[in-house]
Design a protein around this motif. Structure first.
Motif, PDB file in Angstrom:
ATOM      1  N   GLN A 276     -17.316  33.402 -65.159  1.00 36.07           N
ATOM      2  CA  GLN A 276     -15.976  33.974 -65.286  1.00 36.07           C
ATOM      3  C   GLN A 276     -14.942  33.122 -64.561  1.00 36.07           C
ATOM      4  OE1 GLN A 276     -15.156  37.840 -63.477  1.00 36.07           O
ATOM      5  NE2 GLN A 276     -14.298  38.539 -65.427  1.00 36.07           N
ATOM      6  N   LEU A 277     -15.312  32.584 -63.396  1.00 37.62           N
ATOM      7  CA  LEU A 277     -14.391  31.711 -62.670  1.00 37.62           C
ATOM      8  C   LEU A 277     -14.081  30.462 -63.486  1.00 37.62           C
ATOM      9  CD1 LEU A 277     -12.852  31.125 -60.043  1.00 37.62           C
ATOM     10  CD2 LEU A 277     -14.933  30.049 -59.169  1.00 37.62           C
ATOM     11  N   ALA A 278     -15.093  29.879 -64.109  1.00 38.46           N
ATOM     12  CA  ALA A 278     -14.869  28.686 -64.931  1.00 38.46           C
ATOM     13  C   ALA A 278     -14.006  29.008 -66.150  1.00 38.46           C
ATOM     14  CB  ALA A 278     -16.214  28.107 -65.370  1.00 38.46           C
ATOM     15  N   VAL A 279     -14.304  30.131 -66.816  1.00 37.88           N
ATOM     16  CA  VAL A 279     -13.525  30.500 -68.010  1.00 37.88           C
ATOM     17  C   VAL A 279     -12.074  30.767 -67.652  1.00 37.88           C
ATOM     18  CG1 VAL A 279     -13.241  32.267 -69.784  1.00 37.88           C
ATOM     19  CG2 VAL A 279     -15.505  31.351 -69.309  1.00 37.88           C
ATOM     20  N   ASN A 280     -11.833  31.541 -66.602  1.00 33.06           N
ATOM     21  CA  ASN A 280     -10.459  31.875 -66.237  1.00 33.06           C
ATOM     22  C   ASN A 280      -9.697  30.662 -65.712  1.00 33.06           C
ATOM     23  OD1 ASN A 280     -11.087  34.453 -66.986  1.00 33.06           O
ATOM     24  ND2 ASN A 280     -11.337  35.216 -64.907  1.00 33.06           N
ATOM     25  N   THR A 281     -10.398  29.752 -65.031  1.00 36.42           N
ATOM     26  CA  THR A 281      -9.736  28.520 -64.589  1.00 36.42           C
ATOM     27  C   THR A 281      -9.301  27.686 -65.792  1.00 36.42           C
ATOM     28  OG1 THR A 281     -11.047  28.511 -62.553  1.00 36.42           O
ATOM     29  CG2 THR A 281     -10.000  26.442 -63.216  1.00 36.42           C
ATOM     30  N   CYS A 282     -10.192  27.540 -66.752  1.00 34.77           N
ATOM     31  CA  CYS A 282      -9.820  26.805 -67.970  1.00 34.77           C
ATOM     32  C   CYS A 282      -8.702  27.518 -68.724  1.00 34.77           C
ATOM     33  CB  CYS A 282     -11.043  26.637 -68.864  1.00 34.77           C
ATOM     34  SG  CYS A 282     -12.338  25.596 -68.155  1.00 34.77           S
ATOM     35  N   PHE A 283      -8.734  28.841 -68.729  1.00 35.92           N
ATOM     36  CA  PHE A 283      -7.661  29.600 -69.369  1.00 35.92           C
ATOM     37  C   PHE A 283      -6.320  29.309 -68.706  1.00 35.92           C
ATOM     38  CE2 PHE A 283      -5.039  33.423 -69.802  1.00 35.92           C
ATOM     39  CZ  PHE A 283      -5.079  33.639 -71.172  1.00 35.92           C
ATOM     40  N   GLY A 284      -6.301  29.290 -67.366  1.00 38.31           N
ATOM     41  CA  GLY A 284      -5.060  28.993 -66.662  1.00 38.31           C
ATOM     42  C   GLY A 284      -4.580  27.576 -66.903  1.00 38.31           C
ATOM     43  N   LEU A 308      -5.582  34.183 -62.657  1.00 43.18           N
ATOM     44  CA  LEU A 308      -5.926  35.256 -61.723  1.00 43.18           C
ATOM     45  C   LEU A 308      -5.904  36.622 -62.398  1.00 43.18           C
ATOM     46  CD1 LEU A 308      -3.952  34.078 -58.547  1.00 43.18           C
ATOM     47  CD2 LEU A 308      -6.408  33.925 -58.964  1.00 43.18           C
ATOM     48  N   LEU A 309      -4.867  36.870 -63.195  1.00 47.18           N
ATOM     49  CA  LEU A 309      -4.766  38.175 -63.844  1.00 47.18           C
ATOM     50  C   LEU A 309      -5.850  38.386 -64.891  1.00 47.18           C
ATOM     51  CD1 LEU A 309      -0.893  38.521 -64.268  1.00 47.18           C
ATOM     52  CD2 LEU A 309      -2.379  39.833 -62.745  1.00 47.18           C
ATOM     53  N   ARG A 310      -6.428  37.303 -65.377  1.00 43.68           N
ATOM     54  CA  ARG A 310      -7.469  37.475 -66.389  1.00 43.68           C
ATOM     55  C   ARG A 310      -8.765  38.029 -65.801  1.00 43.68           C
ATOM     56  NH1 ARG A 310     -11.193  35.731 -69.741  1.00 43.68           N
ATOM     57  NH2 ARG A 310     -10.790  36.103 -71.952  1.00 43.68           N
TER      58      ARG A 310
END
Length: 656
Positions: A276-284, A308-310
């Motif tokens: 989840q950290l990797a996915v949300n970082t890439c999303f940001g 962060l909000l994701r």
């Protein structure tokens, strides 16, 4: 195949009562079975409800203590792989933990500094942004009023327009009374004195009060952050000791199960958090690049906030899109930037949510979609926004506990993604509900990757065992037994196409051909139970699949009174079906004796489906019963019948 279908149809007549199947006496019990009383389920249910209420109340009222501890444990799961990596680099545990926590603090501080710097750059142009938004809102308001007026005039005409003019809406026939202005003399008191104006002066704010006003909103989160970091450090330092204490407290009697549960929980949570950290970082990062390409100011700040909000499920991406959309509307007199920004989030979120996430961890968390929604609502109600962020990992912990702790299995059933019922239980439930269509749909789904005989052995026979147990305990009456038998026979009859289309290479390599070409080469004799006719129907299909001609013989046809007329005299193999065999097998011994008298040259095979392990494993009992062979599965039964046909055909061929 036609003969097999006729025999199955004939079983339906037997199941509806035309035969004398002894439904009340099954398995040699000789009467209606007594259902054992259940040990006071009301008290157990009330105790469970009381425990659940106490736990929920403790979670709600002790949130000031539990939230920091929970955040610290979750942070330890995130930092644990980094600590292990540093330890593999030959660094001691204490320095590895300190460096990992320091790295986490540094990342948090860097993110906060970047957000603050980006936000400060927006304050310079804030008045211009406010004027642009105000002008757009005025334009939208004017457009809406013009459209509403046009629609009103079109519908109501001039009279409707005149009806909404000021003064026409009042039907009182006169102007409203206007209260007179107060007389200046009224301000004088009766004794002639004038009123004195009083001005309330604000007290001067002391430096300590001003400092308290500024620092009070900061002290609470700062205190929570310090507690989280300190607890996370101690959890990482004492991980093995805490694990051993947990095992000693909860699982000392079953070290294997407890160790497996803890390893499973740790691996799942670490994999989930890191993914989840990797996915949300890439999303940001993608949001940052997209907003920069569109031309939105401070794109790095909005990308960080979006990542962060994701972490907030379901609504995090929508919340992250609100501020960039408002800023796009503020800097652009038109609407092109707003449209491009909306398209960025509308296209990016489904791509990440429905393509990237399932590939990374969507199938490994073990949570059902409904449980994620329900858990988000529950934990938000208990702990607020922090509960919403922690809802998925907390629910994942409960599911892992439910998979390894028997008393908590209901968590896995309610929240997990595994099927609530096994294929056997699902088949039996559909039979109990008298729903052959759903049972057939389940059978066709299972037959997509297995032959029919494996489905019959693994699912239908096991389901018949459950039915026989319920019938023997008296939990199902005779009428329901007949309906269940009809449902099973209907499903078996509808599966005849699978018999014809089944690949012989994955079926049974049998004799077939000339060996079983004679009419009625195998006689399938049903046992005393009400569901043994169903087993015979399956045997007819499987024997026909291997080119063997077989006939069905109900149990009443081989009774003492009717054995002389039984149609088994010319059979080469007699296959007796007993779904359940308990107690003394004397009746089976006498039945085999009568069969041998009627068909002296036939090989007698007894199928015990799937009971009778004692008979199958005891040579003494087998010799006492007197059959030629005993089998426990349909595959073994068909193979034994084919082998017996082969052995009887070889001497005939030698004589010819």
């Amino acid at each position: 195949m036609a003969a097999a279908g006729d025999d199955i149809a004939g079983y339906k007549d037997i199941a509806t009562g035309s035969g004398d199947v002894p439904i009340g006496a099954h398995g040699g019990r000789g009467g209606a079975a007594q259902v054992p009383p259940v040990a006071m389920p009301e008290i157990r249910s009330l105790l469970s409800l009381a425990v659940a209420a106490v736990v929920i109340a403790a979670l709600y009222f002790a949130q000031d203590v539990l939230i920091p501890i929970t955040l610290a444990v979750m942070l330890s799961f995130v930092l644990s792989p980094l600590v292990d990596l540093l330890q593999r680099a030959r660094l001691w545990r204490a320095p590895a933990v300190i460096l990992s926590v320091a790295a986490a603090i540094g990342v948090i501080g860097l993110v906060g500094t970047l957000i603050a710097s980006q936000a400060s750059s927006l304050t310079v142009n804030a008045p211009a942004y406010a004027r642009t938004i105000e002008s757009k809102m005025q334009g939208v308001r004017s457009f809406a009023i013009d459209k509403l007026g046009a629609v009103t005039r079109e519908i109501g005409g001039r009279k409707a327009a005149a009806a909404i003019t000021p003064g026409a809406a009042s039907g009182r026939g006169g102007a409203a009374a206007v209260p007179p202005a107060p007389d200046a003399a009224a301000t004088l008191a009766d004794d002639g004195r004038r009123a004195v104006l009083v001005e309330v002066a604000q007290p001067q704010t002391s430096p300590f009060a001003l400092a308290r006003t500024i620092l009070e909103p900061i002290l609470g989160p700062l205190e929570t952050t310090v507690i989280v970091l300190v607890v996370a450090i101690f959890v990482l330092l004492q991980k093995e000791d805490l694990r051993d204490r947990f095992i000693r407290l909860f699982g000392s009697t079953d070290l294997h199960r407890t160790t497996m549960a803890m390893d499973d929980a740790g691996q799942r949570l670490s994999r989930y958090f890191l993914s989840q950290l990797a996915v949300n970082t890439c999303f940001g990062i993608v949001v940052t690049l997209g907003l920069w390409a569109i031309g939105i100011p401070s794109p790095a700040m909005w990308g960080i906030l979006a990542g962060l909000l994701r972490f907030v499920p379901y609504i995090g991406s929508m919340l992250a899109a609100v501020a960039p959309l408002a800023l796009a509307a503020a800097i652009d007199p038109g609407w092109s930037l707003v449209i491009w920004t909306a398209l960025l989030f509308v296209l990016l979120e489904p791509l990440v949510g429905y393509v990237v996430e399932p590939l990374l961890y969507g199938h490994s968390t073990g949570l059902s979609p409904v449980s994620v929604i329900v858990s988000a609502v529950f934990w938000t109600w208990i702990w607020g926004p922090i509960g919403l962020i922690l809802s998925t990992p907390l629910t994942l912990c409960l599911v892992v506990l439910g998979r390894h702790v028997k008393s908590l299995e209901f968590f896995d059933v309610l929240l997990g993604d595994r099927p609530a019922l096994t294929p056997v239980e699902s088949f039996y439930q559909r039979v109990l509900a008298n729903n052959p269509d759903e049972a057939l749909a389940q059978a066709e789904a299972l037959l997509a990757d297995r032959p029919l005989i494996d489905y019959y052995d693994a699912v239908v026979l096991e389901g018949l065992k459950l039915a026989a147990e319920d019938q023997a305990r008296g939990t199902v009456d005779a009428d329901r037994v007949r309906r269940m038998t009809n449902t099973m026979l209907a499903v078996i009859d509808d599966l005849r196409d699978h018999v014809a289309n089944d690949d012989p290479a994955i079926g049974i390599a049998g004799a077939g051909g000339a060996i079983g070409a004679l009419p009625g080469a195998v006689a399938c004799v049903a046992g005393r139970g009400p569901f043994d006719d169903t087993v015979s129907a399956m045997l007819l299909q499987l024997l026909a699949q291997n080119g063997v001609s077989a006939r069905a013989v109900p149990h009443h046809a081989v009774s003492r009174e009717a054995i002389g007329r039984a149609d088994i005299a010319d059979a080469r193999v007699v296959l007796l079906s007993y779904l359940e065999l308990s107690g003394s097998p004397a009746h089976l011994r006498y039945l085999i004796r009568r069969v041998r008298q009627r068909a002296p040259g036939a090989a007698v095979i007894v199928g015990l489906w799937p009971e009778g392990e004692a008979v199958l494993s005891s040579p003494d009992i087998q010799r006492a019963i007197g059959a030629d062979r005993y089998v426990g599965t349909l595959r073994e039964g068909v193979e034994a019948a084919l082998a017996a046909l082969d052995s009887t055909a070889q001497p005939a061929a030698a004589v010819a």
